[in-house]
Design a protein around this motif. Structure first.
Motif, PDB file in Angstrom:
ATOM      1  N   ARG A   1       0.668  -1.030  -0.042  1.00 28.96           N
ATOM      2  CA  ARG A   1      -0.235   0.020   0.014  1.00 28.96           C
ATOM      3  C   ARG A   1       0.980   1.257   0.103  1.00 28.96           C
ATOM      4  O   ARG A   1       0.574   2.302  -0.658  1.00 28.96           O
ATOM      5  CB  ARG A   1      -1.005  -0.028   1.310  1.00 28.96           C
TER       6      ARG A   1
ATOM      7  N   ARG B   1       3.888   1.449  -1.397  1.00 33.44           N
ATOM      8  CA  ARG B   1       4.364   1.800  -2.505  1.00 33.44           C
ATOM      9  C   ARG B   1       3.425   2.332  -3.683  1.00 33.44           C
ATOM     10  O   ARG B   1       3.693   3.260  -4.303  1.00 33.44           O
ATOM     11  CB  ARG B   1       5.018   0.204  -3.295  1.00 33.44           C
ATOM     12  N   ALA B   2       2.254   1.995  -3.560  1.00 29.29           N
ATOM     13  CA  ALA B   2       1.214   2.289  -4.284  1.00 29.29           C
ATOM     14  C   ALA B   2       0.983   3.866  -4.095  1.00 29.29           C
ATOM     15  O   ALA B   2       0.624   4.761  -4.878  1.00 29.29           O
ATOM     16  CB  ALA B   2      -0.240   1.592  -3.851  1.00 29.29           C
ATOM     17  N   ALA B   3       0.857   4.297  -2.787  1.00 27.38           N
ATOM     18  CA  ALA B   3       0.812   5.558  -2.377  1.00 27.38           C
ATOM     19  C   ALA B   3       1.997   6.529  -2.841  1.00 27.38           C
ATOM     20  O   ALA B   3       1.791   7.610  -3.671  1.00 27.38           O
ATOM     21  CB  ALA B   3       0.692   5.843  -0.766  1.00 27.38           C
ATOM     22  N   ARG B   4       3.137   6.035  -2.730  1.00 28.38           N
ATOM     23  CA  ARG B   4       4.257   6.602  -3.332  1.00 28.38           C
ATOM     24  C   ARG B   4       4.323   6.807  -4.812  1.00 28.38           C
ATOM     25  O   ARG B   4       4.840   8.005  -5.556  1.00 28.38           O
ATOM     26  CB  ARG B   4       5.765   5.551  -3.158  1.00 28.38           C
ATOM     27  N   ASP B   5       3.719   5.908  -5.625  1.00 31.60           N
ATOM     28  CA  ASP B   5       3.534   6.008  -6.919  1.00 31.60           C
ATOM     29  C   ASP B   5       2.343   6.804  -7.414  1.00 31.60           C
ATOM     30  O   ASP B   5       2.601   7.435  -8.541  1.00 31.60           O
ATOM     31  CB  ASP B   5       3.447   4.666  -7.596  1.00 31.60           C
ATOM     32  N   ARG B   6       1.597   6.984  -6.675  1.00 22.74           N
ATOM     33  CA  ARG B   6       0.247   7.752  -6.981  1.00 22.74           C
ATOM     34  C   ARG B   6       0.483   9.159  -6.513  1.00 22.74           C
ATOM     35  O   ARG B   6      -0.128  10.067  -7.349  1.00 22.74           O
ATOM     36  CB  ARG B   6      -1.073   7.011  -6.129  1.00 22.74           C
ATOM     37  N   LEU B   7       1.121   9.537  -5.563  1.00 23.87           N
ATOM     38  CA  LEU B   7       1.186  10.721  -4.830  1.00 23.87           C
ATOM     39  C   LEU B   7       2.327  11.676  -5.546  1.00 23.87           C
ATOM     40  O   LEU B   7       3.482  11.316  -5.157  1.00 23.87           O
ATOM     41  CB  LEU B   7       1.079  10.842  -3.462  1.00 23.87           C
ATOM     42  N   ASP B   8       2.142  12.533  -6.196  1.00 19.88           N
ATOM     43  CA  ASP B   8       2.970  13.795  -6.532  1.00 19.88           C
ATOM     44  C   ASP B   8       3.853  14.267  -5.317  1.00 19.88           C
ATOM     45  O   ASP B   8       4.898  14.440  -5.404  1.00 19.88           O
ATOM     46  CB  ASP B   8       2.352  14.963  -7.312  1.00 19.88           C
TER      47      ASP B   8
ATOM     48  N   TRP C   1       4.777  12.925  -2.543  1.00 19.58           N
ATOM     49  CA  TRP C   1       5.030  11.869  -1.921  1.00 19.58           C
ATOM     50  C   TRP C   1       6.280  12.228  -0.944  1.00 19.58           C
ATOM     51  O   TRP C   1       6.364  12.156   0.438  1.00 19.58           O
ATOM     52  CB  TRP C   1       5.156  10.602  -2.411  1.00 19.58           C
TER      53      TRP C   1
ATOM     54  N   GLN D   1     -13.114   3.233   1.649  1.00 22.00           N
ATOM     55  CA  GLN D   1     -12.748   4.418   0.764  1.00 22.00           C
ATOM     56  C   GLN D   1     -13.224   5.600   1.483  1.00 22.00           C
ATOM     57  O   GLN D   1     -13.855   5.770   2.401  1.00 22.00           O
ATOM     58  CB  GLN D   1     -13.884   4.394  -0.301  1.00 22.00           C
TER      59      GLN D   1
ATOM     60  N   ARG E   1      -4.781   9.047   2.086  1.00 22.67           N
ATOM     61  CA  ARG E   1      -5.734   9.620   1.138  1.00 22.67           C
ATOM     62  C   ARG E   1      -5.729  11.148   1.009  1.00 22.67           C
ATOM     63  O   ARG E   1      -5.702  11.736   2.081  1.00 22.67           O
ATOM     64  CB  ARG E   1      -7.045   8.987   1.586  1.00 22.67           C
TER      65      ARG E   1
END
Length: 219
Positions: free
Chosen positions: A69, A71-78, A80, A125, A164
Protein backbone atom coordinates in the motif's frame (compact mmCIF):
# COMPACT_ATOMS: atom_id res chain seq x y z
CA UNK A 1 -8.78 32.98 19.41
CA UNK A 2 -11.04 30.31 17.93
CA UNK A 3 -13.43 28.76 20.42
CA UNK A 4 -13.16 25.13 19.33
CA UNK A 5 -10.36 22.66 18.74
CA UNK A 6 -10.14 20.34 15.76
CA UNK A 7 -10.66 17.40 18.12
CA UNK A 8 -13.78 18.97 19.63
CA UNK A 9 -15.36 19.34 16.20
CA UNK A 10 -14.42 15.77 15.32
CA UNK A 11 -16.09 14.61 18.55
CA UNK A 12 -19.16 16.78 17.91
CA UNK A 13 -19.60 15.08 14.55
CA UNK A 14 -19.23 11.66 16.19
CA UNK A 15 -21.40 12.12 19.29
CA UNK A 16 -22.46 15.40 20.95
CA UNK A 17 -22.86 13.66 24.30
CA UNK A 18 -19.27 12.47 24.16
CA UNK A 19 -18.17 16.05 23.54
CA UNK A 20 -20.08 17.15 26.63
CA UNK A 21 -18.21 14.59 28.77
CA UNK A 22 -14.88 15.49 27.19
CA UNK A 23 -15.42 19.15 28.07
CA UNK A 24 -16.47 18.25 31.60
CA UNK A 25 -13.54 15.92 32.27
CA UNK A 26 -10.88 17.40 30.01
CA UNK A 27 -9.34 15.70 26.99
CA UNK A 28 -7.81 12.27 27.66
CA UNK A 29 -4.09 11.67 27.43
CA UNK A 30 -2.90 10.28 24.13
CA UNK A 31 -2.17 6.55 24.64
CA UNK A 32 1.42 5.45 24.08
CA UNK A 33 0.30 3.05 21.34
CA UNK A 34 -1.32 5.91 19.42
CA UNK A 35 1.89 7.93 19.65
CA UNK A 36 3.83 4.92 18.39
CA UNK A 37 1.54 4.57 15.40
CA UNK A 38 1.74 8.29 14.64
CA UNK A 39 5.54 8.03 14.54
CA UNK A 40 5.21 5.53 11.70
CA UNK A 41 3.98 8.39 9.51
CA UNK A 42 7.52 9.77 9.61
CA UNK A 43 9.16 6.44 8.80
CA UNK A 44 7.57 5.54 5.47
CA UNK A 45 10.81 5.31 3.53
CA UNK A 46 12.33 3.09 6.20
CA UNK A 47 9.27 0.84 6.19
CA UNK A 48 9.63 0.51 2.41
CA UNK A 49 13.22 -0.70 2.58
CA UNK A 50 13.96 -2.09 6.06
CA UNK A 51 12.37 -5.49 6.65
CA UNK A 52 13.24 -5.59 10.34
CA UNK A 53 11.71 -2.17 10.95
CA UNK A 54 8.52 -3.18 9.15
CA UNK A 55 8.22 -6.43 11.08
CA UNK A 56 8.64 -4.57 14.39
CA UNK A 57 6.15 -1.82 13.48
CA UNK A 58 2.65 -1.72 15.04
CA UNK A 59 0.81 -2.44 11.79
CA UNK A 60 -2.56 -4.15 11.53
CA UNK A 61 -2.57 -5.99 8.18
CA UNK A 62 0.34 -8.27 7.37
CA UNK A 63 3.56 -6.32 6.77
CA UNK A 64 3.65 -7.23 3.08
CA UNK A 65 0.24 -5.61 2.58
CA UNK A 66 1.33 -2.43 4.37
CA UNK A 67 4.44 -2.19 2.19
CA UNK A 68 2.41 -2.78 -0.97
CA UNK A 69 0.00 0.00 0.00
CA UNK A 70 2.83 2.40 0.78
CA UNK A 71 4.44 1.67 -2.59
CA UNK A 72 1.13 2.38 -4.28
CA UNK A 73 0.81 5.67 -2.40
CA UNK A 74 4.37 6.63 -3.34
CA UNK A 75 3.65 5.96 -7.01
CA UNK A 76 0.29 7.76 -6.92
CA UNK A 77 1.04 10.92 -4.94
CA UNK A 78 3.02 13.74 -6.53
CA UNK A 79 3.72 15.11 -3.05
CA UNK A 80 5.08 11.83 -1.67
CA UNK A 81 8.56 13.18 -0.95
CA UNK A 82 7.16 16.14 1.00
CA UNK A 83 4.77 13.82 2.84
CA UNK A 84 7.44 11.29 3.77
CA UNK A 85 9.90 14.00 4.86
CA UNK A 86 7.83 17.08 5.74
CA UNK A 87 9.51 20.40 6.42
CA UNK A 88 7.02 21.21 9.20
CA UNK A 89 5.53 18.81 11.75
CA UNK A 90 3.14 19.23 14.68
CA UNK A 91 2.25 22.75 13.62
CA UNK A 92 -0.30 24.71 15.63
CA UNK A 93 -2.92 26.38 13.47
CA UNK A 94 -5.23 29.06 14.79
CA UNK A 95 -8.16 29.59 12.46
CA UNK A 96 -11.20 31.81 12.58
CA UNK A 97 -13.48 29.09 13.98
CA UNK A 98 -11.19 26.29 15.12
CA UNK A 99 -7.66 25.69 16.29
CA UNK A 100 -5.43 22.67 16.63
CA UNK A 101 -2.34 20.84 15.47
CA UNK A 102 -1.59 19.63 11.96
CA UNK A 103 0.71 16.64 12.23
CA UNK A 104 2.38 17.70 8.99
CA UNK A 105 2.32 20.61 6.56
CA UNK A 106 2.95 19.20 3.11
CA UNK A 107 4.16 21.25 0.15
CA UNK A 108 2.25 20.49 -3.06
CA UNK A 109 2.20 22.04 -6.52
CA UNK A 110 -0.93 23.98 -5.57
CA UNK A 111 0.38 25.13 -2.17
CA UNK A 112 0.87 23.80 1.34
CA UNK A 113 -1.82 21.49 2.73
CA UNK A 114 -2.30 19.98 6.21
CA UNK A 115 -1.98 16.29 6.92
CA UNK A 116 -3.49 14.54 9.93
CA UNK A 117 -2.41 11.11 11.15
CA UNK A 118 -5.07 8.72 12.44
CA UNK A 119 -4.20 5.65 14.48
CA UNK A 120 -7.34 3.68 13.69
CA UNK A 121 -8.65 1.71 10.72
CA UNK A 122 -9.66 3.60 7.57
CA UNK A 123 -12.96 2.95 5.81
CA UNK A 124 -12.86 1.05 2.53
CA UNK A 125 -13.00 4.37 0.70
CA UNK A 126 -12.54 7.98 1.74
CA UNK A 127 -12.46 8.88 5.43
CA UNK A 128 -14.88 8.62 8.34
CA UNK A 129 -17.18 11.64 8.64
CA UNK A 130 -15.82 12.85 12.03
CA UNK A 131 -12.30 12.66 10.60
CA UNK A 132 -13.47 14.55 7.52
CA UNK A 133 -14.69 17.33 9.82
CA UNK A 134 -11.31 17.46 11.53
CA UNK A 135 -9.47 17.57 8.20
CA UNK A 136 -11.67 20.40 6.92
CA UNK A 137 -11.10 22.27 10.20
CA UNK A 138 -7.34 22.01 9.69
CA UNK A 139 -7.59 23.12 6.05
CA UNK A 140 -9.74 26.13 6.93
CA UNK A 141 -7.44 27.11 9.80
CA UNK A 142 -4.41 26.95 7.51
CA UNK A 143 -6.32 28.98 4.92
CA UNK A 144 -7.10 31.62 7.55
CA UNK A 145 -3.46 31.81 8.68
CA UNK A 146 -1.92 31.87 5.20
CA UNK A 147 -4.69 34.04 3.69
CA UNK A 148 -5.14 31.78 0.69
CA UNK A 149 -7.47 28.99 -0.32
CA UNK A 150 -6.63 25.49 0.94
CA UNK A 151 -8.77 23.06 -0.98
CA UNK A 152 -7.31 19.74 0.14
CA UNK A 153 -6.04 17.91 3.18
CA UNK A 154 -4.35 14.55 3.60
CA UNK A 155 -5.42 11.71 5.86
CA UNK A 156 -2.79 9.17 6.90
CA UNK A 157 -3.49 5.77 8.46
CA UNK A 158 0.09 4.53 8.92
CA UNK A 159 -0.81 1.31 10.77
CA UNK A 160 -2.61 0.27 7.56
CA UNK A 161 -0.28 1.85 5.01
CA UNK A 162 -3.11 4.05 3.72
CA UNK A 163 -2.72 7.67 2.59
CA UNK A 164 -5.69 9.54 1.10
CA UNK A 165 -6.08 13.05 -0.26
CA UNK A 166 -9.36 14.67 0.81
CA UNK A 167 -10.93 17.53 -1.13
CA UNK A 168 -12.64 20.31 0.83
CA UNK A 169 -15.96 19.97 -1.00
CA UNK A 170 -19.24 21.74 -0.34
CA UNK A 171 -20.58 18.58 1.31
CA UNK A 172 -17.60 18.26 3.64
CA UNK A 173 -17.78 21.97 4.46
CA UNK A 174 -21.44 21.48 5.34
CA UNK A 175 -20.54 18.67 7.73
CA UNK A 176 -17.94 20.96 9.29
CA UNK A 177 -20.47 23.76 9.78
CA UNK A 178 -22.94 21.35 11.38
CA UNK A 179 -20.27 20.20 13.80
CA UNK A 180 -19.53 23.85 14.64
CA UNK A 181 -23.19 24.49 15.40
CA UNK A 182 -23.34 21.40 17.61
CA UNK A 183 -20.20 22.42 19.51
CA UNK A 184 -21.55 25.95 20.04
CA UNK A 185 -24.95 24.74 21.25
CA UNK A 186 -23.81 22.40 24.02
CA UNK A 187 -24.41 23.89 27.47
CA UNK A 188 -25.64 20.71 29.18
CA UNK A 189 -25.83 16.98 28.48
CA UNK A 190 -27.28 16.43 24.98
CA UNK A 191 -30.05 13.90 24.48
CA UNK A 192 -29.03 10.28 24.78
CA UNK A 193 -28.45 8.33 21.62
CA UNK A 194 -31.10 5.94 20.36
CA UNK A 195 -28.52 3.40 19.21
CA UNK A 196 -25.33 2.04 20.73
CA UNK A 197 -23.58 1.55 17.37
CA UNK A 198 -20.92 4.14 18.26
CA UNK A 199 -20.73 3.33 21.95
CA UNK A 200 -18.56 0.22 22.10
CA UNK A 201 -15.22 2.05 21.60
CA UNK A 202 -16.23 5.05 23.75
CA UNK A 203 -14.51 5.58 27.08
CA UNK A 204 -17.82 6.84 28.55
CA UNK A 205 -19.95 3.84 27.58
CA UNK A 206 -20.25 2.58 31.18
CA UNK A 207 -21.33 5.92 32.65
CA UNK A 208 -23.08 7.70 29.78
CA UNK A 209 -26.47 6.10 30.23
CA UNK A 210 -27.02 5.72 26.51
CA UNK A 211 -30.53 4.54 25.84
CA UNK A 212 -30.63 1.50 23.57
CA UNK A 213 -33.64 -0.22 22.16
CA UNK A 214 -34.34 -3.92 22.52
CA UNK A 215 -35.19 -6.18 19.63
CA UNK A 216 -38.79 -6.36 20.91
CA UNK A 217 -39.15 -2.56 20.87
CA UNK A 218 -37.71 -2.39 17.36
CA UNK A 219 -40.21 -4.98 16.15
Amino acid sequence: MADHTFRELETAAYCPRKLYYRRRDGPPDVPAEVERIRRLAREYERLLTDDAALLAAPVEPDPATVRERLRAARDRLDEWDALADPAETDVYLGGKDARGVAHKLVATDSGTVPSLVFAGRPPDQGVWEPQSVRLVAAAKALSWERERAVERAIAEYPAYGVVRAVAVTARRSGQYRRALRVAESIDGPPARADSDAKCDPCEYRESCGTRTRSLRSLL
